[in-house]
Design a protein around this motif. Structure first.
Motif, PDB file in Angstrom:
ATOM      1  N   TYR A   1      -1.481 -10.826   5.657  1.00 43.44           N
ATOM      2  CA  TYR A   1      -0.575 -10.112   4.755  1.00 43.44           C
ATOM      3  C   TYR A   1      -0.958 -10.337   3.298  1.00 43.44           C
ATOM      4  N   THR A   2      -1.337 -11.549   2.976  1.00 47.22           N
ATOM      5  CA  THR A   2      -1.759 -11.822   1.603  1.00 47.22           C
ATOM      6  C   THR A   2      -2.996 -11.010   1.250  1.00 47.22           C
ATOM      7  N   SER A   3      -3.959 -10.972   2.161  1.00 42.70           N
ATOM      8  CA  SER A   3      -5.182 -10.198   1.920  1.00 42.70           C
ATOM      9  C   SER A   3      -4.875  -8.721   1.722  1.00 42.70           C
ATOM     10  N   VAL A   4      -4.052  -8.164   2.590  1.00 45.33           N
ATOM     11  CA  VAL A   4      -3.719  -6.745   2.504  1.00 45.33           C
ATOM     12  C   VAL A   4      -2.911  -6.467   1.233  1.00 45.33           C
ATOM     13  N   SER A   5      -1.960  -7.326   0.900  1.00 52.60           N
ATOM     14  CA  SER A   5      -1.137  -7.118  -0.294  1.00 52.60           C
ATOM     15  C   SER A   5      -1.944  -7.195  -1.574  1.00 52.60           C
ATOM     16  N   VAL A   6      -2.819  -8.174  -1.663  1.00 55.11           N
ATOM     17  CA  VAL A   6      -3.640  -8.308  -2.865  1.00 55.11           C
ATOM     18  C   VAL A   6      -4.581  -7.121  -3.002  1.00 55.11           C
ATOM     19  N   THR A   7      -5.187  -6.700  -1.898  1.00 56.95           N
ATOM     20  CA  THR A   7      -6.074  -5.534  -1.934  1.00 56.95           C
ATOM     21  C   THR A   7      -5.305  -4.289  -2.360  1.00 56.95           C
ATOM     22  N   ALA A   8      -4.103  -4.103  -1.813  1.00 60.34           N
ATOM     23  CA  ALA A   8      -3.286  -2.943  -2.196  1.00 60.34           C
ATOM     24  C   ALA A   8      -2.902  -3.009  -3.670  1.00 60.34           C
ATOM     25  N   ALA A   9      -2.572  -4.198  -4.149  1.00 57.10           N
ATOM     26  CA  ALA A   9      -2.214  -4.343  -5.565  1.00 57.10           C
ATOM     27  C   ALA A   9      -3.394  -4.010  -6.473  1.00 57.10           C
ATOM     28  N   VAL A  10      -4.588  -4.450  -6.087  1.00 58.77           N
ATOM     29  CA  VAL A  10      -5.784  -4.151  -6.889  1.00 58.77           C
ATOM     30  C   VAL A  10      -6.069  -2.656  -6.875  1.00 58.77           C
ATOM     31  N   ILE A  11      -5.972  -2.039  -5.705  1.00 58.05           N
ATOM     32  CA  ILE A  11      -6.209  -0.596  -5.608  1.00 58.05           C
ATOM     33  C   ILE A  11      -5.168   0.166  -6.432  1.00 58.05           C
TER      34      ILE A  11
ATOM     35  N   GLY B   1      -2.115 -16.965  10.559  1.00 57.93           N
ATOM     36  CA  GLY B   1      -2.814 -15.675  10.618  1.00 57.93           C
ATOM     37  C   GLY B   1      -2.027 -14.567   9.947  1.00 57.93           C
ATOM     38  N   ILE B   2      -0.714 -14.550  10.165  1.00 56.33           N
ATOM     39  CA  ILE B   2       0.135 -13.538   9.532  1.00 56.33           C
ATOM     40  C   ILE B   2       0.105 -13.699   8.020  1.00 56.33           C
ATOM     41  N   CYS B   3       0.257 -14.918   7.558  1.00 56.75           N
ATOM     42  CA  CYS B   3       0.256 -15.173   6.112  1.00 56.75           C
ATOM     43  C   CYS B   3      -1.069 -14.773   5.461  1.00 56.75           C
ATOM     44  N   ILE B   4      -2.162 -15.152   6.090  1.00 55.32           N
ATOM     45  CA  ILE B   4      -3.476 -14.829   5.529  1.00 55.32           C
ATOM     46  C   ILE B   4      -3.706 -13.326   5.518  1.00 55.32           C
TER      47      ILE B   4
ATOM     48  N   LEU C   1       6.970  -3.448   3.148  1.00 53.29           N
ATOM     49  CA  LEU C   1       7.554  -3.919   4.403  1.00 53.29           C
ATOM     50  C   LEU C   1       6.786  -3.381   5.609  1.00 53.29           C
ATOM     51  N   ILE C   2       6.330  -2.151   5.529  1.00 49.54           N
ATOM     52  CA  ILE C   2       5.534  -1.583   6.614  1.00 49.54           C
ATOM     53  C   ILE C   2       4.199  -2.321   6.730  1.00 49.54           C
ATOM     54  N   MET C   3       3.567  -2.634   5.591  1.00 53.69           N
ATOM     55  CA  MET C   3       2.316  -3.405   5.619  1.00 53.69           C
ATOM     56  C   MET C   3       2.550  -4.768   6.271  1.00 53.69           C
ATOM     57  N   PHE C   4       3.670  -5.410   5.946  1.00 53.30           N
ATOM     58  CA  PHE C   4       3.981  -6.707   6.539  1.00 53.30           C
ATOM     59  C   PHE C   4       4.161  -6.585   8.054  1.00 53.30           C
ATOM     60  N   ALA C   5       4.909  -5.580   8.494  1.00 54.33           N
ATOM     61  CA  ALA C   5       5.134  -5.396   9.932  1.00 54.33           C
ATOM     62  C   ALA C   5       3.825  -5.114  10.664  1.00 54.33           C
ATOM     63  N   ILE C   6       2.963  -4.316  10.072  1.00 50.29           N
ATOM     64  CA  ILE C   6       1.682  -4.009  10.706  1.00 50.29           C
ATOM     65  C   ILE C   6       0.802  -5.261  10.759  1.00 50.29           C
ATOM     66  N   CYS C   7       0.851  -6.090   9.727  1.00 50.98           N
ATOM     67  CA  CYS C   7       0.106  -7.353   9.747  1.00 50.98           C
ATOM     68  C   CYS C   7       0.623  -8.276  10.843  1.00 50.98           C
ATOM     69  N   VAL C   8       1.940  -8.298  11.043  1.00 45.97           N
ATOM     70  CA  VAL C   8       2.521  -9.121  12.111  1.00 45.97           C
ATOM     71  C   VAL C   8       2.053  -8.611  13.472  1.00 45.97           C
ATOM     72  N   ILE C   9       2.113  -7.294  13.680  1.00 48.94           N
ATOM     73  CA  ILE C   9       1.671  -6.711  14.954  1.00 48.94           C
ATOM     74  C   ILE C   9       0.206  -7.050  15.213  1.00 48.94           C
ATOM     75  N   ALA C  10      -0.647  -6.833  14.218  1.00 48.12           N
ATOM     76  CA  ALA C  10      -2.083  -7.093  14.394  1.00 48.12           C
ATOM     77  C   ALA C  10      -2.344  -8.574  14.642  1.00 48.12           C
ATOM     78  N   SER C  11      -1.627  -9.444  13.956  1.00 51.53           N
ATOM     79  CA  SER C  11      -1.823 -10.884  14.146  1.00 51.53           C
ATOM     80  C   SER C  11      -1.401 -11.330  15.538  1.00 51.53           C
ATOM     81  N   ILE C  12      -0.301 -10.778  16.026  1.00 51.77           N
ATOM     82  CA  ILE C  12       0.152 -11.131  17.378  1.00 51.77           C
ATOM     83  C   ILE C  12      -0.864 -10.658  18.407  1.00 51.77           C
ATOM     84  N   VAL C  13      -1.353  -9.431  18.254  1.00 53.09           N
ATOM     85  CA  VAL C  13      -2.345  -8.904  19.207  1.00 53.09           C
ATOM     86  C   VAL C  13      -3.619  -9.746  19.167  1.00 53.09           C
ATOM     87  N   LEU C  14      -4.084 -10.094  17.973  1.00 48.54           N
ATOM     88  CA  LEU C  14      -5.295 -10.924  17.868  1.00 48.54           C
ATOM     89  C   LEU C  14      -5.085 -12.311  18.460  1.00 48.54           C
TER      90      LEU C  14
END
Length: 135
Positions: free
Chosen positions: A16-26, A11-14, A40-53
């Motif tokens: 973070y990859t989604s958020v990173s690719v979207t940010a790169a495109v934007i 879940g974390i990998c998926i 790094l902040i995007m990665f940490a937030i993805c980890v937090i959200a994945s753990i909560v989910l």
């Protein structure tokens, strides 16, 4: 427990990859640069959200809508704590807090929607199998 960590890491990998690719495109479309601290902040937030989910099993006795709201509020709370700690190193303006939460909420809703879709699909399949066994 091993299966839980495997699911969590996936879940974390998926996410973070989604958020990173979207940010790169934007960033490519708007012509802006992204520094490593934001990554790094995007990665940490993805980890937090994945753990909560991934803690959805704690809410088995709660309605699905309440579970979604509680998990979102918990994720916002833990992201807020994380950003509060980060703001000690690099101050965040009030507009920056708004931007962080907006940047968190939009991907969270999309990723949580996909997560809940597959979760409810799995529950529906399990109910069908249970019904089949009972008949």
């Amino acid at each position: 427990m091993k299966e839980y960590f495997k699911f969590l890491l996936l879940g974390i990998c998926i996410s973070y990859t989604s958020v990173s690719v979207t940010a790169a495109v934007i960033n490519a479309i708007t012509g802006t640069e992204n520094d490593n601290s934001n990554t790094l902040i995007m990665f940490a937030i993805c980890v937090i959200a994945s753990i909560v989910l991934s803690l959805y099993k704690l809410f088995d006795n709660v309605s699905p809508l309440a579970m979604i709201i509680i998990q979102y509020l918990a994720a916002c709370f833990f992201c807020g704590l994380f950003l509060l700690a980060i703001s000690r190193l690099d101050p965040i303006t009030p507009r920056g807090w708004f931007e962080y939460y907006r940047s968190f909420t939009i991907p969270y809703i999309i990723i949580a929607g996909i997560f809940y879709y597959y979760l409810f699909k799995e529950v529906k399949e399990q109910n069908r199998l249970l019904q089949e066994i009972q008949d």
